[in-house]
Structures are given as structure tokens and as C-alpha cells.
Design an enzyme around this catalytic site. Structure first.
Site, PDB file in Angstrom:
ATOM      1  N   ASN A 162       0.848  -1.191   0.000  1.00  0.00           N
ATOM      2  CA  ASN A 162       0.000   0.000   0.000  1.00  0.00           C
ATOM      3  C   ASN A 162       0.881   1.237   0.000  1.00  0.00           C
ATOM      4  O   ASN A 162       1.352   1.687   1.029  1.00  0.00           O
ATOM      5  CB  ASN A 162      -0.907  -0.020   1.241  1.00  0.00           C
ATOM      6  N   ASP A 168      -7.161   4.504  -0.596  1.00  0.00           N
ATOM      7  CA  ASP A 168      -7.727   3.245  -0.082  1.00  0.00           C
ATOM      8  C   ASP A 168      -9.239   3.200  -0.241  1.00  0.00           C
ATOM      9  O   ASP A 168      -9.819   2.158  -0.512  1.00  0.00           O
ATOM     10  CB  ASP A 168      -7.361   3.047   1.398  1.00  0.00           C
ATOM     11  N   ASP A 354      -7.132 -13.921 -19.609  1.00  0.00           N
ATOM     12  CA  ASP A 354      -7.919 -14.716 -18.676  1.00  0.00           C
ATOM     13  C   ASP A 354      -8.849 -15.675 -19.434  1.00  0.00           C
ATOM     14  O   ASP A 354      -9.235 -15.413 -20.566  1.00  0.00           O
ATOM     15  CB  ASP A 354      -8.757 -13.720 -17.851  1.00  0.00           C
ATOM     16  N   GLU A 383      -4.888 -18.495 -20.551  1.00  0.00           N
ATOM     17  CA  GLU A 383      -5.216 -19.423 -19.450  1.00  0.00           C
ATOM     18  C   GLU A 383      -6.205 -20.477 -19.950  1.00  0.00           C
ATOM     19  O   GLU A 383      -7.328 -20.155 -20.288  1.00  0.00           O
ATOM     20  CB  GLU A 383      -5.854 -18.644 -18.291  1.00  0.00           C
TER      21      GLU A 383
HETATM   22 CA    CA Z   1      -3.715   2.405  -1.299  1.00  0.00          CA
END
Ligand code: CA
Length: 640
Positions: A162, A168, A354, A383
């Protein structure tokens, strides 16, 4: 969910009032209808809200571009330009009145600049698009990509580091920051990765595969990134598009290639177009979702019913991930251009695709070939999660298939080898079990046009971590890593493997993708600096670092041929070799030391006097026998 009512304000109001008048059938309501209609109509002004791709580049190999313009009431607009070298070839209306698709053709020597596109419609005000046509980086078309010389570090960006706590929790994004919830957002971001590129490089990795970074504005479990809600926007909780561009640039500065994780099969159910899709067949099972069967064999099975094929390919991956209909040509162009846009914009060195077998397979062939057409040296890994090499090989470039199917996909995830590795380490060594699983799978390499370009891995973000796969047995874990880093293929290691991250007693994806210690301020343990790591963790970190750094210096292990010997008595022996270099690998899965008689390997050992033991760093003199310690890998650089 899709609404059947029109979304445009004017037509929406019209629809509601129309319903009222039908039901009430009174002149009074009719009067009300017209009283409201007139002012609404006057307000319903056409406008442009989105243009995708938002920019393009002069001098691309493919001279065509299809721009999707979205806004309000755009149906019927004609488009023209007087920009030299740019021609408007066609303008397509969609089913929704709020889109137009504009086909452009670029002359080979068109110059970068701002392309003015004028949108005109009789009786409506003109609209204007200033479309950026950028200059390409020099050498962009012939960019290098990831190869068997690389080792890929796989990062789940929400869980690595982070770097910026301010992002956040972002306004308008409902899935909350909650580090105590294994399925919540933990705050990891691109800044966190940037700050630790030196660690990744120092370990000896040469490429990064980062799980999807595009916007996932979903209600829950958005941290994994596989439910895209905007194909042209990095999730603001990870950073900005510019941050991703910078990360790629800084990584390149450290000799690290960036591989972007892309998803052509589906989007998230909160994708902006779900409120107003351009066409009635923009999605598969649009408005009445059905879930895919996940029966991946139907693409190859000569006995498969059309019903099974259709349900597999058109069914939604899960209810929160609507299935994109790549048979709609506008959707097909949209996805292909989106991939090329990111290669060019973020200067990518590769793509991981993917759920490769889930979209329409002819579309996937087209997707790979158009990207390879732009970037002939590019590598893409698909994949295909099956244990059967015949099925995996079906997709690789150069494969001659019974049904005539061809594509341009250079690499695949070697799931058969991963599954065999787990079996090999967990079973007792016997005639038909143990190391023979690996030996047998590698014997199937004849079905692949290019087995050396397969991507190999002990685990990934979707399965239990390798240490858990082998019953939390560190010795077995080391054997697995030694194998993956020395056999044929492009190794990929999931973050945290180097410090023994594991998920004992659970296969919860939220736990498998746990936070990397040291990535968060206040973490007691810091794997970047080594602070607080146990001696066992430090030993594994050093073991992997030693192998990775050595690998960079040895051509035989990076690009040499493979010769292996049938496993005997719990010991698997193989060689990697080029003209003037040779590596011998001995994997001993016995709980006792083994004396290996070398006469069997004479074909490769002729004239060998000495060997460099890569793990211990000691030089050993070659005699008739080698002694290998219990449960240990021995990796020897052979010298004449
Ligand atoms: Ca962050």
C-alpha cells in the site's frame, strides 16, 4: 440487471407517459402528456460523454480504427474531418440512440496531431470531437516481449503493498476498505509496486504479471480485479492511468517487463454500459443471464453437441460477470482495439489473457492475430485450465488441428505440468506414481508447436499456494521451485512464495491472496528488508534469489534443450543444454540420501570433469557416483 425501458431522459419520459395514457385513456392525461412532453423535448440536447478508444497513434500497421462515441441522442449524426490523411469511412448507428460508431482510415504517413471530427445532423446543433492522434515510441511495433529467458513475478495488486493510503477508499466506490476482511479491499496499489521494484529486481525476477488493474466498481470482492467496469480506466484505488504508465516505465528502467492481465470474456455487472448497451446482442444472454457450464472440452470434443458448445461459450462466468458477445463485430473491434491501446499506452511487454477458451474461439484467433500483426515479437499467454496437453496445445500458434482451427497465440499456461507437479510431490514414488507424472506430461510435448514457450508455475492466484499443495512441507516446496526454475518453459512465481506464504486448512481465495508482509505501514514483519522473517523464510527467500540470479547467467537453463531420464527410485534426473553449456538437475524425493550411478547418463556426461553446485556454491569433482542428500534438489553447472 438490464432494464427494458429506454434510458434516455426524453424517451424514458415518453415511455412512462405513454404507459399512463394507455391505461387511463382519458383526455385529461393526454393533455398532461403534451404539457410535459414539449419542455422535455426542448431540454433533450445531444451530447457526447465518452469516446473509446480515447486516443490512437499515427503509423499503426492496421490503418483502420473504429471509435465508439457514447452520450445522449447521437443517432443519425454524420461525421466528417478535414484532417490530412484521415478519412471517415463509415458511421454506424446502434440500437440504442445514444451511440455512434465511427470508422476511420489513416493514410500511411498521417501525422500525429489533434483530429477534428465534426458531427452534424439536420435540425440539431453540430458536435465536435478533438481526437488525439499520438506519436508512437520509436521501435514500438518491434518491441521485445517476455520469453523463456524471463522469470515472471505474479502480483495481486490489492495485496502486495500500500503505497498511498489516500486512495484506499474512493468516493462513489461502494466496496469498502477493510483489511480484516479476506475479500475486502486491502489498499494495495500501483505506488506500492513502484516502491518495491528494486526488491523484485534484486530477487532476480525479470518480468511482472500484475492481476487486473482496470476499474472494478463492484459492490463486493472487487479486489481481485476480474469484473471490469471501465476498460479504459485504471481503478482509482490502484492509481491513475498515468501511474500505470509510470510503473511500466520505471519497471523497464529496472529491466522488468510488464505483462498486463486482460479479460476478453466478460465485464462486471456494474460496467457503465450495462445501463444502456449499444446493441440488443452486446452481451450473450442479454437481459436473461445463464451461467456457463465451465465444460472447457467442448471446443475440441468432436462429439460435443451444439447446445453444450453454445452454453459453455455464451453462458456468464458468474452472475456478477456478464458475458461479452464477441460475435457482434462492434464488440470484437472494441476488445481488440482496447488491448492494442493498452500495449501502446502503457508500453507493455506482454499480455496474460484470462479464461482463454471461454469467449468465441474464432474471435480469440482474430484477437491474437491482430495483436501479433501489430507487434510481431509480442508474447501473449492464455489461461486454459485443463490437465490435458492435447487440449492446451489446440490453442497454440502453429498447431495443426483436426478441425482446421488456427490462432496466433504464442504461449499458454501449462496447467498439465502444474497438476503433474502436485501429484509428483504428494504421491509415493512407484512405477506409475511420483516423478513419473512429470516425466509423462513432458513426454507429451510433441503435441505442442512450441513447448519451450509455455508458461510454467507451481501455483497462481486461483489455487492453493504451493507450500499448502505439498502439505506445508518446505523440502517438497523447494523441490517444486527447483523444478519450475530449471525445466523448459517460462517460469512464473506467485508473490510470497519466496517467503513461504501458504493457506493451511482453507482454499479461500481471500486467504491465498493474503497481504505481503512489509507492504503496509506498521507491519511487524517486513519481507522486503527481511526484518522479522523466520530463519526458514529467509532460507527460502535466499534459495529462490540464488536460483533466479544464477538463471540469468546461464543460457542452458534459459533457452537450452531438455533431455530427461525416466525417474528411478524416487530420483528424477534431467539436463538442459546448449552448445557450450550444460546443466544437470537431480531431484531426490527420498527421505534418505541416494548414491546415483552416473553411467546411465554417459550420453550427456562425456568429458565432464567438474561441476558447480549452484545451491551450495561449491565445486565438485565428477567421479562415478553422486551422493544426493534426502529430499533435496541438486543443480549442477557442468564443466569439461
Ligand atoms: Ca492504497
Amino acid at each position: 440487471m438490464l432494464s427494458q425501458a429506454p434510458r434516455n431522459t426524453f424517451w424514458g419520459a415518453f415511455y412512462i407517459l405513454h404507459e399512463i395514457t394507455l391505461r387511463m385513456k382519458t383526455w385529461k392525461y393526454l393533455m398532461l402528456f403534451f404539457a410535459i412532453l414539449v419542455p422535455l423535448n426542448a431540454q433533450a440536447q445531444s451530447r457526447i460523454e465518452r469516446i473509446e478508444p480515447p486516443s490512437w497513434w499515427a503509423g499503426m500497421h492496421d490503418p483502420t480504427l473504429q471509435i465508439m462515441v457514447y452520450g445522449q441522442d447521437l443517432k443519425g449524426y454524420q461525421v466528417s474531418t478535414d484532417y490530412p490523411g484521415v478519412q471517415v469511412v463509415a458511421v454506424h448507428d446502434a440500437f440504442s440512440p445514444n451511440y455512434v460508431f465511427v470508422d476511420l482510415l489513416f493514410h500511411w504517413d498521417v501525422q500525429p496531431g489533434t483530429v477534428g471530427l465534426k458531427l452534424q445532423r439536420s435540425g440539431s446543433p453540430d458536435l465536435q470531437i478533438d481526437y488525439p492522434l499520438n506519436r508512437r515510441r520509436s521501435g514500438s511495433a518491434f518491441r521485445a516481449s517476455f520469453t523463456p529467458e524471463d522469470v515472471i513475478y505474479l502480483i495481486t495488486p490489492d495485496r502486495f503493498a500500500n503505497g498511498l493510503t489516500a486512495n484506499d477508499q474512493m468516493p462513489g466506490m461502494p466496496d469498502p476498505y477493510n483489511r480484516t476482511d479476506p475479500f475486502g479491499r486491502h489498499g494495495g496499489d500501483l505506488q506500492g509496486i513502484k516502491e518495491h521494484l528494486d526488491y523484485v529486481k534484486g530477487m532476480g525476477f525479470t518480468a511482472l504479471w500484475i492481476n487486473p488493474v482496470l476499474e472494478n466498481n463492484q459492490l463486493a470482492q472487487s479486489y481481485h480485479g476480474y469484473a471490469t467496469t471501465d476498460f479504459y480506466q485504471v481503478d482509482p484505488r490502484f492509481g491513475t492511468n498515468e501511474d500505470f504508465q509510470e510503473l511500466s516505465e520505471q519497471a523497464a528502467g529496472q529491466g522488468l517487463k510488464v505483462i498486463m492481465d486482460m479479460i476478453a470474456n466478460h465485464c462486471g455487472d456494474r460496467h457503465w454500459w450495462m445501463q444502456d448497451p449499444p446493441f440488443e446482442d452486446w452481451l450473450n444472454y442479454q437481459g436473461h443471464p445463464e451461467i456457463t457450464t465451465h465444460r472447457r472440452t467442448v471446443n475440441q470434443d468432436p462429439h460435443a453437441s451444439s447446445a453444450d458448445r453454445e452454453k459453455f461459450s455464451s453462458g456468464w462466468f458468474v452472475t456478477q460477470m456478464p458475458d461479452l458477445n464477441q460475435r457482434n463485430v462492434f464488440m470484437a473491434n472494441y476488445i481488440i482495439q482496447n488491448s492494442i491501446w493498452w500495449v501502446e499506452y502503457a508500453n507493455l511487454s506482454g499480455i496474460r489473457q484470462d479464461t482463454y477458451s471461454y469467449p468465441d474461439k474464432y474471435f480469440m484467433a482474430n484477437w491474437t492475430c491482430r495483436i501479433l500483426n501489430e507487434y510481431p515479437n509480442f508474447n501473449i499467454v492464455g489461461e486454459e485450465w485443463v490437465g490435458n496437453p492435447s487440449i492446451v496445445s489446440y490453442w497454440q500458434r502453429g498447431k495443426i488441428n483436426q478441425d482446421g482451427y488456427t490462432s496466433c497465440l504464442p504461449s499458454l499456461m501449462d496447467f498439465p505440468l502444474t497438476m503433474a507437479l502436485h501429484q509428483a510431490l504428494n504421491e509415493n514414488s512407484d512405477f506409475g506414481s511420483g516423478w513419473i507424472r512429470i516425466y509423462d506430461v513432458l513426454a507429451n510435448d510433441f503435441v505442442y508447436p512450441d513447448p519451450g514457450n509455455l508458461t510454467i508455475f507451481p501455483d497462481n492466484h486461483d489455487m492453493s499456494r504451493i507450500l499448502t499443495q505439498v502439505g506445508e512441507d518446505v523440502a517438497k516446496d523447494k523441490l517444486a521451485l527447483a523444478f519450475i526454475l530449471t525445466t523448459r518453459g517460462i517460469p512464473q512465481i506467485y508473490y510470497g512464495t519466496e517467503i513461504l506464504m501458504s493457506n493451511p486448512g482453507t482454499d479461500s481465495h481471500g486467504i491465498i491472496r493474503s497481504d505481503f508482509p512489509g507492504g503496509w505501514q506498521g507491519d511487524r514483519v517486513n519481507a522486503f528488508t527481511g526484518q522479522g522473517l523466520t530463519p526458514e523464510q529467509k532460507d527460502m527467500q535466499s534459495f529462490i534469489r540464488t536460483l533466479l540470479q544464477w538463471r540469468q547467467t546461464n543460457d542452458a537453463v534459459r533457452s537450452g534443450k531438455l533431455m530427461h531420464y525416466a525417474p528411478e527410485n524416487g530420483v528424477y534426473v534431467y539436463f538442459r543444454y546448449v552448445d557450450d553449456q550444460q546443466v544437470m538437475v537431480v531431484l531426490n524425493k527420498n527421505n534418505s540420501p541416494v548414491k546415483l550411478d552416473l553411467s546411465r547418463f554417459g550420453e550427456r556426461l562425456q568429458g565432464i570433469q567438474e561441476a558447480n553446485d549452484i545451491i551450495s556454491g561449491q565445486v565438485m569433482h565428477f567421479v562415478d557416483q553422486l551422493e544426493i542428500k534426502p529430499m533435496q534438489p541438486l543443480i549442477l553447472e557442468l564443466m569439461k
